[in-house]
Motif scaffolding. Structure first.
Motif: not given
Length: 455
Positions: A188-191, A229-231, A273-278
């Motif tokens: 799937g897409p990576y955004v 980013a669906s999928g 699928r959500v990935i957050a970074a900080t």
């Protein structure tokens, strides 16, 4: 006679090459390994001036300038090691490590022994190790990186939200990409969206999309990053920079798994699928009321801490080799390598900017170095100052007689060549040390080359 035959057999069995020189630096004897490294057939006898065998290298230039073996250390010095990139007669290039030994006076007419080690195989092995000890764009064989790889692969087996934390420049974006590529969503897409790069009034539209006419300039409907980013996977980089109002809307999306475009009033289902970074301390921001606690725990289902570079210094050689390879391609340069002294300086530095900082330092060095070997002189001063490494092997000579020639052209030429060698072939640095302009230095070098061609 039998002992001489045994000695020759012993030398020919060594992996290191050996050149035996007389006092005039002429090669009198060689072993099989040396002939192979220099690109000659095993049974082809190699003779001639040592400098002619290594023509074009900094080692040969210094020998010609000094009139003696430049690899010989002073009585109170340790062994001097020189790395040279040598072009063989067949056009192939090999990386050789060289050092010298002074032979005892009773060793017939032999004065020096030059030992050669072929580092090309070490470079190939280094490449193999680097490929083995990596995950996606991540590189490292340290315990810290191995633990990170395991945690990434465990997180990739889940679809839960991930919070990546770590200092700026550690490679959180690479971790996010490796996580996506290792997951069931890899096709799937990576955004990715850098939340700190957008103004608050544009961030909501970027995240959720907008309808035609939703605001001035919205001449057409537009997908937001969640729908794009669906999928697949959506990386929200620098999540700590978004406002409390946007945090509230983001929390609803994570809870309901649906978004509402700006200017619309009907929800749209999403599968992301959500990935957050900080790099910020979100827990501290929660205590200060700057970040919603419920959103923090929604994002932090699977926490991943990316280690700082100073916590896995043993990976610096692998990282530096990979980054130098990338830089060589970018600048269309032949293969680049770090001298042992330059590598030691990199390993001692604390790297406050982490891997991104290392890349910038190496890029600076690539621009400064004219040859294929990066020396300490090519590194940024801040790196050398912090590690206590000397900026140069000798204090820069202060010469003013170039503007008032003393008439001794041979001495002047030898001095220019010596300072150029000490500067690692960097003409701009050599000119600075000599107290002359680069134009004057180039003119003197061209004049010296013309004089040598006539002799």
């Amino acid at each position: 006679m039998q002992s001489l035959t045994m000695l020759r057999g012993f030398l020919d069995s060594l992996e290191e090459g050996v050149l035996f020189l007389d006092a005039g630096l002429t090669v009198l004897e060689t072993n099989v390994a040396a002939r192979r490294m220099l690109g000659h057939a095993d049974d082809a006898f190699v003779t001639g001036l040592c400098s002619s065998l290594f023509a074009g290298t900094s080692c040969a230039r210094q020998c010609e300038s000094d009139g003696r073996c430049s690899l010989m250390p002073a009585a109170d010095q340790d062994r001097k090691i020189q790395d040279v990139a040598l072009k063989r007669p067949n056009g192939e290039e090999s990386l050789l490590r060289m050092w010298a030994m002074l032979l005892p006076p009773n060793a017939s007419d032999l004065s020096y022994a030059i030992v050669l080690r072929d580092c090309s195989r070490e470079r190939a092995l280094e490449t193999e190790v680097r490929e083995r000890w990596q995950l996606g764009g991540l590189i490292g064989r340290s315990r810290a990186m191995q633990n990170l790889y395991q945690n990434v692969l465990r997180a990739a087996a889940s679809d839960a939200s991930v919070l990546l934390t770590g200092e700026s420049g550690v490679g959180k974006e690479l971790v996010a990409r490796a996580l996506h590529d290792s997951s069931a969503r890899a096709k799937g897409p990576y955004v990715a969206l850098h939340c700190a790069s957008l103004q608050e009034n544009l961030l909501e539209s970027e995240l959720f999309g907008h309808a035609k006419g939703a605001f001035s300039g919205a001449v057409a409907a537009r997908l937001g990053r969640f729908e794009a980013a669906s999928g697949g996977t959506l990386l929200l980089d620098e999540i700590g920079e978004i406002s409390l109002a946007t945090q509230t809307k983001l929390l609803r999306v994570l809870q309901e798994r649906e978004i509402v475009r700006v200017g619309e009033n009907h929800p749209r289902k999403i599968d992301v699928r959500v990935i957050a970074a900080t790099h910020r301390d979100l827990a501290g921001m929660v205590r200060r009321g700057e970040f919603r606690e419920d959103l923090y725990y929604r994002l932090r289902v699977l926490p991943l801490e990316v280690p700082a570079l100073r916590e896995h210094r043993e990976d610096i050689p692998l990282l530096a080799s990979k980054l130098l390879g990338d830089l060589a391609q970018r600048y269309r340069r032949p293969e680049l390598t770090l001298s042992p002294e330059a590598m030691k300086a990199l390993e001692l530095y604390d790297w406050p900017g982490n891997v991104r900082h290392l890349f910038n330092v190496l890029e600076y060095a690539v621009v400064q170095a004219e040859g294929s070997i990066i020396l300490p002189i090519h590194l940024l001063g801040e790196v050398l100052a912090a590690t206590g490494a000397p900026r140069a092997s000798a204090p820069p000579p202060q010469l003013t007689h170039y503007y008032q020639p003393a008439g001794d052209d041979a001495a002047e030429r030898a001095l220019i060549l010596r300072v150029l060698e000490e500067s690692g072939g960097n003409k701009a640095e050599a000119a600075r040390r000599l107290g002359m302009s680069r134009t004057t230095l180039w003119a003197r070098l061209n004049q010296a080359a013309g004089q040598l061609s006539k002799t």
